[in-house]
Design an enzyme around this catalytic site. Structure first.
Site, PDB file in Angstrom:
ATOM      1  CG  ASP A   1       8.664  -5.614   1.966  1.00  0.00           C
ATOM      2  OD1 ASP A   1       9.391  -6.079   2.852  1.00  0.00           O
ATOM      3  OD2 ASP A   1       7.417  -5.589   2.046  1.00  0.00           O
TER       4      ASP A   1
ATOM      5  NE  ARG B   1      -1.067  -5.386  -3.033  1.00  0.00           N
ATOM      6  CZ  ARG B   1      -0.733  -5.374  -1.753  1.00  0.00           C
ATOM      7  NH1 ARG B   1      -1.652  -5.608  -0.823  1.00  0.00           N
ATOM      8  NH2 ARG B   1       0.512  -5.144  -1.377  1.00  0.00           N
TER       9      ARG B   1
ATOM     10  CB  CYS C   1       6.722  -9.363   7.357  1.00  0.00           C
ATOM     11  SG  CYS C   1       5.517  -9.963   6.161  1.00  0.00           S
TER      12      CYS C   1
ATOM     13  N   PRO D   1       0.793  -1.236   0.000  1.00  0.00           N
ATOM     14  CG  PRO D   1       0.053  -0.917   2.198  1.00  0.00           C
ATOM     15  CD  PRO D   1       0.752  -1.909   1.322  1.00  0.00           C
ATOM     16  N   GLY D   2       2.149   1.192   0.044  1.00  0.00           N
ATOM     17  CA  GLY D   2       2.975   2.374  -0.146  1.00  0.00           C
ATOM     18  C   GLY D   2       3.744   2.884   1.052  1.00  0.00           C
ATOM     19  CG  ASN D   3       2.767   2.152   5.281  1.00  0.00           C
ATOM     20  OD1 ASN D   3       2.185   3.207   5.052  1.00  0.00           O
ATOM     21  ND2 ASN D   3       2.290   1.252   6.122  1.00  0.00           N
TER      22      ASN D   3
END
Length: 460
Positions: free
Chosen positions: A319, A275, A381, A249-251
């Site tokens: 990521d 998305r 993660c 989402p762009g964080n």
């Protein structure tokens, strides 16, 4: 109260029913808020998130209790009027069972399924207690509660202004960060700054900032501490030309933008159309539209030729999709949380982890083919070595242009220890866990172009 409870049940059931085994549920919770066209008021978003995660995590246990309590054996005549078929079990049943047995322990709402569970709550509780007593299920453990981490978006505000806003709006007292430890116990009515990560504040667990004007304007970003490691590990200087290969989402994309102070260029790739829409909207919200561009393409399609569109890219953030095995906030304290020393064979689906790791290696190697790239940050993660240190080793063995470099020198938690094949890279990579770093399980590595492979500058 009954109407609100039923709204949350309906929303949670819709999300669980439309997700693929929970995949994408987090994003659907985000989209459910009224400010994005959904029907969930912002102040109820944390409750919705808890219900969705709890019901998904406990689904098997809940349905076993329902089976043993005889719910699926009831004749149609004993079901409430309008009750849907229980075979296969509807998502709403899972949500209401979670609330009755593991969540609020109350059964509120007005639907026929709510009436059904309410009528059999006592028997359901007995079956759950019997399973726990017999060791079939874990005894109740409180969910892990992470502190609330807030990142300051330097494109829209300053760290000092953000600090004063938190003091004034939330009436919290600022305390200086401690030293000598990377874990936090934030006292009620206080907050502090992260001792290692710049521009990050740490607030008490459960602090509700959904619907806050500074959050909605993009000046403050609700972002987990572990998620902030990726952009910090890359740290592209202002003026860099960057790619984020898996952006929504762009964080992490927008954290890079904040670090670059709005100078340079970022191309953010996101192949999923829904998305992609989220990414585009958030780029605008956070004031980065003048130098961050979203592309609805697969990053593996990036042209790596010396004369291609991306020939001047200097930094890449990767990521990618991973097992998500490090998500501590979805795990009960004291239960069998995935260990960072587990390997892929201990994963719930080791074949899937192997497939993900193969894709991760391919994506890193593809980025390394860009002619001008100088640094790459790779993060997951996940706590599984197969997606982390093993990926780094596979990449290093596959090419000689890039080396593994020190990522975030001040971060104390490094790679897996006492594993001979990792002895050279473990001091260079970073890991995070709830127990040692008060955040979700995470891994990040930094690759740099070796000095002998840098682009030669033309002599004047």
């Amino acid at each position: 109260m009954s109407e609100t409870a039923q709204l949350l049940i309906d929303l949670a059931a819709d999300i669980i029913g439309s997700s693929n085994g929970g995949k994408g549920a987090k994003n659907q919770v985000y989209y459910a808020q009224t400010s994005l066209g959904g029907t969930c008021p912002p102040h109820l978003l944390p409750m919705l998130n808890t219900m969705v995660n709890g019901a998904l995590h406990s689904k098997d246990t809940l349905l076993k209790c329902a089976t043993e309590a005889g719910l699926f054996s009831l004749p149609a005549s004993r079901l409430p009027t309008g009750c849907p078929s229980l075979e296969p079990p509807p998502a709403e049943l899972v949500v209401v069972l979670y609330e009755a047995l593991l969540g609020s322990r109350r059964v509120r709402g007005s639907s026929p399924i709510v009436q059904l569970v309410k009528a059999h709550k006592s028997e359901l509780q007995k079956k759950l207690a019997a399973r726990r007593k017999g060791g079939t299920e874990h005894k109740f453990k409180a969910r892990i509660k992470l502190p609330r981490f807030v990142r300051v978006n330097l494109l829209k505000t300053t760290v000092e202004d953000a600090k004063q806003y938190i003091r004034r709006k939330l009436k919290l007292k600022f305390v200086e960060p401690g030293t000598g430890t990377n874990t936090f116990s934030i006292q009620p009515r206080t907050f502090t700054s992260d001792p290692i990560l710049p521009d990050v504040f740490i607030l008490p667990s459960g602090t509700n900032l959904h619907g806050d004007k500074q959050v909605e304007s993009g000046a403050l970003v609700l972002q987990d501490r572990s998620s902030c490691l990726s952009a910090i590990a890359l740290s592209p200087p202002p003026g860099s030309i960057c790619i984020d290969t898996c952006a929504s989402p762009g964080n992490k994309t927008l954290h890079m933008a904040s670090l670059m102070r709005g100078r340079g260029k970022i191309i953010a790739f996101e192949r999923d159309k829904v998305r992609l829409g989220t990414l585009v909207r958030r780029i605008g919200e956070q004031g980065a539209e003048h130098f961050v561009t979203a592309r609805g393409e697969d990053a593996m399609s990036i042209d790596t030729s010396a004369s291609g569109e991306f020939k001047d890219v200097t930094h890449v953030l990767i990521d990618p999709s991973c097992s998500g095995s490090g998500l501590a906030a979805q795990t009960a304290t004291g239960t069998a949380q995935a260990s960072e020393y587990d390997n892929g064979s201990l994963a719930m689906d080791s074949g899937k982890v192997k497939q993900l790791a193969d894709q991760q290696v391919q994506l890193i190697l593809h980025a390394m083919a860009l002619p001008a790239v100088q640094a790459i940050a790779y993060s997951t993660c996940s706590v599984f070595r197969e997606e982390n240190e093993d990926v780094v080793l596979r990449v290093l063995k596959a090419q000689r242009t890039f080396k593994c470099a020190m990522a975030i020198p001040k971060w104390p938690h490094r790679g897996l220890e006492d594993i001979p094949e990792f002895s050279k890279i473990s001091p260079l990579v970073c890991r995070a866990t709830f127990e040692r770093d008060s955040t979700n399980g995470f891994f990040v590595a930094r690759f740099e172009r070796s000095s002998g492979n840098k682009k030669k500058k033309k002599k004047k």
